[in-house]
Design a protein around this motif. Sequence first.
Motif, PDB file in Angstrom:
ATOM      1  N   LYS A   3      40.054  31.630  49.268  1.00 25.41           N
ATOM      2  CA  LYS A   3      40.100  32.698  48.267  1.00 25.41           C
ATOM      3  C   LYS A   3      38.766  32.746  47.543  1.00 25.41           C
ATOM      4  O   LYS A   3      38.102  31.730  47.382  1.00 25.41           O
ATOM      5  CB  LYS A   3      41.184  32.440  47.217  1.00 25.41           C
ATOM      6  N   GLN A   4      38.427  33.941  47.096  1.00 21.45           N
ATOM      7  CA  GLN A   4      37.257  34.091  46.240  1.00 21.45           C
ATOM      8  C   GLN A   4      37.727  34.379  44.821  1.00 21.45           C
ATOM      9  O   GLN A   4      38.741  35.053  44.613  1.00 21.45           O
ATOM     10  CB  GLN A   4      36.366  35.224  46.726  1.00 21.45           C
ATOM     11  N   TYR A   5      36.950  33.860  43.861  1.00 24.26           N
ATOM     12  CA  TYR A   5      37.214  34.084  42.442  1.00 24.26           C
ATOM     13  C   TYR A   5      35.939  34.586  41.791  1.00 24.26           C
ATOM     14  O   TYR A   5      34.829  34.330  42.269  1.00 24.26           O
ATOM     15  CB  TYR A   5      37.658  32.779  41.773  1.00 24.26           C
ATOM     16  N   VAL A   6      36.103  35.297  40.683  1.00 24.54           N
ATOM     17  CA  VAL A   6      34.972  35.864  39.967  1.00 24.54           C
ATOM     18  C   VAL A   6      35.012  35.402  38.513  1.00 24.54           C
ATOM     19  O   VAL A   6      36.083  35.253  37.921  1.00 24.54           O
ATOM     20  CB  VAL A   6      34.974  37.413  40.065  1.00 24.54           C
ATOM     21  N   VAL A   7      33.822  35.146  37.968  1.00 20.11           N
ATOM     22  CA  VAL A   7      33.658  34.819  36.556  1.00 20.11           C
ATOM     23  C   VAL A   7      32.806  35.932  35.967  1.00 20.11           C
ATOM     24  O   VAL A   7      31.683  36.177  36.410  1.00 20.11           O
ATOM     25  CB  VAL A   7      32.950  33.457  36.362  1.00 20.11           C
ATOM     26  N   THR A   8      33.349  36.625  34.976  1.00 17.12           N
ATOM     27  CA  THR A   8      32.640  37.754  34.374  1.00 17.12           C
ATOM     28  C   THR A   8      33.315  38.154  33.069  1.00 17.12           C
ATOM     29  O   THR A   8      34.341  37.595  32.682  1.00 17.12           O
ATOM     30  CB  THR A   8      32.607  38.951  35.358  1.00 17.12           C
TER      31      THR A   8
END
Length: 152
Positions: A3-8
Amino acid sequence: MTKQYVVTDPCYILPDDTWNECIEKAGENDAGWCDRFDEQVQAALSAFVGSKAWADRTGFGDWSNVLYGPNIKHDQFCADSGMFSVCEFNDKVKEALKDCPEHCFAVFETEGDISVEFDDSVSDWHVAEIKSSNGDCWNTEVQSDTDEDEEW
């Protein structure tokens, strides 16, 4: 499964009307408003993404930051609302961020689920500490005290 995750900043992901609803639901701008707003944004982001999401204040206000750890696709991110978040980088989030400059969101990849803790022990610089179920760890930049420790 990878899975990919994003921090923003969650304001880059959530639609404007949803963001405004979070402000309204947080209620009066009193001593507890920030905590209520964080809770509203986290709930709205989880609903938007369709999976668990995390959100917290930066402690600093608007900022630029860096993500450290393994399997990072892009390490820089920023926040314009004084908040940052971690959530799955699914198609809906990718669509929301399609016009956002790449330096505004960090992306990492891992096997399995993650957990996120926010360290607010330094009141003016919050840190995200992320762990995956397979033992990988990530963190956002920790505020440096080197400027204060230097001798003149």
